[in-house]
Design a protein around this motif. Structure first.
Motif, short mmCIF file in Angstrom:
data_model
loop_
_atom_site.label_atom_id
_atom_site.label_comp_id
_atom_site.label_asym_id
_atom_site.label_seq_id
_atom_site.Cartn_x
_atom_site.Cartn_y
_atom_site.Cartn_z
N ASN A 182 -7.24 6.40 -0.61
CA ASN A 182 -5.95 6.60 0.06
C ASN A 182 -5.42 5.27 0.58
OD1 ASN A 182 -6.97 6.09 2.78
ND2 ASN A 182 -7.88 8.14 2.72
N ALA A 183 -4.16 5.29 1.03
CA ALA A 183 -3.49 4.05 1.43
C ALA A 183 -4.20 3.38 2.60
CB ALA A 183 -2.03 4.34 1.79
N PHE A 184 -4.66 4.17 3.57
CA PHE A 184 -5.30 3.59 4.74
C PHE A 184 -6.65 2.98 4.39
CE2 PHE A 184 -7.47 4.30 9.01
CZ PHE A 184 -6.92 3.15 9.56
N HIS A 185 -7.42 3.67 3.55
CA HIS A 185 -8.73 3.16 3.13
C HIS A 185 -8.59 1.84 2.39
CE1 HIS A 185 -12.69 3.96 0.70
NE2 HIS A 185 -12.78 2.92 1.50
N SER A 186 -7.65 1.80 1.44
CA SER A 186 -7.47 0.56 0.68
C SER A 186 -6.96 -0.56 1.59
CB SER A 186 -6.48 0.78 -0.46
OG SER A 186 -5.19 1.07 0.02
N GLY A 187 -6.12 -0.20 2.56
CA GLY A 187 -5.64 -1.21 3.49
C GLY A 187 -6.74 -1.76 4.37
N LEU A 188 -7.66 -0.90 4.80
CA LEU A 188 -8.77 -1.36 5.63
C LEU A 188 -9.65 -2.37 4.89
CD1 LEU A 188 -10.01 1.87 7.48
CD2 LEU A 188 -8.86 -0.13 8.47
N LEU A 189 -9.83 -2.17 3.59
CA LEU A 189 -10.63 -3.12 2.82
C LEU A 189 -9.98 -4.51 2.80
CD1 LEU A 189 -11.74 -0.88 -0.19
CD2 LEU A 189 -13.16 -1.73 1.68
N LEU A 190 -8.65 -4.54 2.88
CA LEU A 190 -7.95 -5.82 2.92
C LEU A 190 -8.23 -6.57 4.23
CD1 LEU A 190 -5.97 -7.18 0.84
CD2 LEU A 190 -6.61 -4.83 0.36
N LEU A 191 -8.64 -5.85 5.26
CA LEU A 191 -8.98 -6.52 6.52
C LEU A 191 -10.19 -7.44 6.36
CD1 LEU A 191 -8.48 -3.76 9.25
CD2 LEU A 191 -7.07 -5.79 8.83
N THR A 242 0.82 -1.22 0.00
CA THR A 242 0.00 0.00 0.00
C THR A 242 0.85 1.26 0.00
OG1 THR A 242 -0.17 -0.32 2.39
CG2 THR A 242 -2.07 -0.93 1.08
N ALA A 243 2.14 1.12 0.29
CA ALA A 243 3.02 2.29 0.32
C ALA A 243 3.70 2.54 -1.03
CB ALA A 243 4.09 2.10 1.40
N LEU A 244 3.49 1.66 -2.00
CA LEU A 244 4.19 1.80 -3.28
C LEU A 244 3.94 3.16 -3.95
CD1 LEU A 244 3.95 -1.76 -4.91
CD2 LEU A 244 5.88 -0.71 -3.74
N PRO A 245 2.68 3.65 -4.00
CA PRO A 245 2.49 4.98 -4.62
C PRO A 245 3.29 6.08 -3.91
CG PRO A 245 0.40 3.82 -4.47
CD PRO A 245 1.38 3.01 -3.68
N GLU A 246 3.28 6.05 -2.56
CA GLU A 246 4.04 7.06 -1.80
C GLU A 246 5.54 6.89 -2.01
OE1 GLU A 246 4.43 10.35 0.69
OE2 GLU A 246 2.58 9.45 -0.07
N MET A 247 6.01 5.64 -1.99
CA MET A 247 7.44 5.37 -2.19
C MET A 247 7.87 5.74 -3.61
SD MET A 247 7.76 1.72 -0.18
CE MET A 247 9.51 1.54 -0.57
N SER A 248 6.99 5.51 -4.57
CA SER A 248 7.35 5.83 -5.95
C SER A 248 7.59 7.32 -6.12
CB SER A 248 6.24 5.36 -6.90
OG SER A 248 5.05 6.13 -6.73
N ARG A 249 6.85 8.14 -5.38
CA ARG A 249 7.09 9.59 -5.44
C ARG A 249 8.43 9.95 -4.82
NH1 ARG A 249 1.35 9.58 -5.08
NH2 ARG A 249 1.35 9.32 -2.81
N PHE A 293 -1.88 2.52 7.26
CA PHE A 293 -1.99 3.32 8.49
C PHE A 293 -0.69 4.08 8.75
CE2 PHE A 293 -1.45 3.82 13.06
CZ PHE A 293 -2.65 4.44 13.42
N ILE A 294 0.43 3.38 8.58
CA ILE A 294 1.72 4.02 8.83
C ILE A 294 1.97 5.13 7.82
CG2 ILE A 294 4.22 3.63 8.82
CD1 ILE A 294 3.67 0.83 9.90
N VAL A 295 1.66 4.88 6.56
CA VAL A 295 1.89 5.89 5.52
C VAL A 295 1.02 7.12 5.76
CG1 VAL A 295 1.56 6.39 3.07
CG2 VAL A 295 2.66 4.27 3.76
N LYS A 296 -0.22 6.89 6.18
CA LYS A 296 -1.15 8.01 6.38
C LYS A 296 -0.75 8.87 7.58
CE LYS A 296 -6.03 9.17 7.09
NZ LYS A 296 -7.41 8.66 7.23
N HIS A 297 -0.32 8.24 8.66
CA HIS A 297 -0.08 8.97 9.91
C HIS A 297 1.39 9.28 10.17
CE1 HIS A 297 -4.26 8.69 11.25
NE2 HIS A 297 -4.26 7.44 10.80
N ALA A 298 2.30 8.68 9.39
CA ALA A 298 3.72 8.97 9.55
C ALA A 298 4.34 9.09 8.16
CB ALA A 298 4.41 7.89 10.38
N SER A 299 5.15 8.14 7.77
CA SER A 299 5.71 8.06 6.42
C SER A 299 6.09 6.62 6.15
CB SER A 299 6.94 8.97 6.28
OG SER A 299 8.03 8.43 7.01
#
Length: 483
Positions: free
Chosen positions: A313-322, A50-57, A175-181
């Protein structure tokens, strides 16, 4: 005592000695430690999905191309797992296990500190190599010294990390990407690694190393270079289907074929292929690997589809994986009763068909799909995925005699890890091919390339059932019936 023995005699006596020190409560704690270490290793292979889009930037590359960060880690696992047994014999399981945990933790922290992609990939490879030494040593201790009457339960526990970590990883990473990095994804391993290191020092017996045996340098070179060339070419083909990548693919296949011939002829091969003569083990490794690649691509494809295709967003998509994790969890409680009632072969066939169908249903997911429809699809994906992973992970050892357990364990780990790496690459290739097909047929819909990819993956999952069809009636049923 060990200096008086040679070769297999020493290994057997060492095993007996270890068995005396790994029983009862201590064996349970070692099983818990190994399961936790496996969870940490598998989690790290998938948490960046889920962090790939953020990491790609941060790295200035395309998000889909950054799947190499996952594949490089899994590739290192596949290449170095075969030598874990030799290294454990040479230096002792306690020293290897604790050193691997320390190296895994340090390289993880280093991954979070760098912002240069080539250096990041090197660290990911070192991290994967550490994981390759960390898990198989502990796994073999658990498999070898767990009594036959409890081995099915132990195997089920060892399958659990590979099943749950890829699904828990996306919401945790989001969650980590949304609230930290994204950097904190790797810092998370620092406290976990320290705890595992201390527990390993206290629980793993300080056994004497086995007498030196010749290292299979030729086998290691053929296999390692073959796997590297094969997966690197597939990564290259994701972006560019040119002659160079096709030549690299052919070279990888040739090297792996040479490795197989060498393993069959060598007096002391790095990998012993004898367990593949056992029908249940062969079915789990050949057709089972194709199925694992297909259903293993789900935690990679879904977060990318939700974020890149639908704009979540990353957290929303991650929650769906739950929701997928909830399906995993619900199936776990009834897996053994179902296997006892119907047997391995029928369950693997019918559940495999359902798993393929669920992957196909993911092609129907759209950004406006009601939650009342989306959540059942994800939930049933989790249920069928859980059942198939557990079946494949346990039937593989149903007919393996104790004297071949080490060889079977090494081969199982290698093929499984290579399959996981190939599954990520397969998912990325399916997206590229899905995009090309949608353009060729003028299909237009949100995230159409991902939805086409799910259709292609579902067909591949069906191909993975062919080996299961060849199994005789009642294959492996004695394994689950006696537990």
């Amino acid at each position: 005592m060990h200096s008086k023995l040679a070769g297999q005699d020493c290994t057997d006596e060492l095993a007996m000695d270890t068995g005396k020190q790994l029983e009862g409560r201590r064996l349970q704690l070692v099983t818990f430690l190994v399961t936790g270490s496996m969870f940490m290793e598998v989690l790290d292979g998938n948490i960046i999905a889920t962090a790939l889009p953020e990491m790609s930037r941060s790295f200035g590359v395309d998000a889909l191309q950054l799947n190499i960060a996952i594949s490089a880690y899994l590739l290192a696992l596949g290449v170095f797992i075969p030598v874990s047994g030799w290294i454990a014999d040479r230096f002792g399981p306690r020293r290897v296990f604790t050193s691997a945990i320390a190296c895994f933790t340090l390289t993880s922290v280093a991954c979070g500190l760098v912002d240069h992609l080539p250096l990041f990939l090197v660290l990911r490879i070192l991290q994967g190599a550490s994981g390759a030494l960390m898990v198989p040593v502990g796994r073999l201790l658990v498999l070898r010294y767990t009594p036959q009457s409890r081995r099915m339960a132990a195997m089920s526990n060892l399958v659990w990390p590979a099943l749950t970590a890829p699904v828990i990883a996306p919401p945790l990473g989001g969650f980590i990407v949304k609230h930290a990095s994204w950097h904190w994804i790797f810092f998370l391993n620092l406290p976990l690694g320290l705890i595992a290191f201390v527990l390993a020092l206290r629980l793993i017996p300080a056994l004497e190393p086995a007498p030196r045996r010749r290292f299979d340098w030729l086998g290691f070179a053929l296999f390692g270079l073959g796997i590297f060339a094969l997966l690197s070419s597939l990564e290259g083909l994701v972006a560019n289907a040119n002659l160079a990548n096709l030549a690299l693919l052919g070279g990888g296949i040739t090297l792996l074929a040479g490795a197989v011939v060498h393993f069959q002829r060598s007096a002391s091969p790095m990998l012993t292929l004898t367990p593949l003569r056992i029908p249940t083990f062969r079915a789990a490794m050949v057709g089972g690997s194709i199925m694992r690649m297909a259903i293993g691509s789900l935690p990679f494809l879904l977060p990318l589809m939700f974020q890149i295709g639908f704009g979540f967003n990353a957290f929303h998509s991650g929650l769906l994986l739950l929701v997928v994790f909830a399906g995993n969890l619900s199936m776990k409680a009834v897996t053994t009763p179902i296997l006892r009632r119907f047997g391995y072969r029928p369950v693997m066939l019918w559940n495999g068909l359902l798993a393929a169908a669920c992957l196909g249903l993911c092609a129907l997911i759209g950004p406006t799909m009601p939650m009342g429809v989306l959540m059942p699809i994800l939930f049933f994906c989790g249920m069928t995925r859980s059942m198939q992973f557990t079946c494949l992970g346990t039937i593989a050892f149903a007919d393996v005699p104790d004297r071949q357990m080490a060889d079977a364990n090494g081969l199982f780990n290698v093929i499984s890890q290579v399959g996981m790496a190939a599954g990520i690459t397969l998912g990325a290739m399916a997206v590229r091919l899905g995009g090309a097909l949608s353009e060729g047929f003028h299909f237009t819909a949100p995230a159409i390339q991902f939805r086409m990819a799910f259709l292609l993956i579902s067909v591949i999952a069906l191909a993975g059932l062919l080996d299961t069809l060849r199994l005789p009636k009642g294959a492996g049923d004695h394994f689950v019936a006696r537990t």
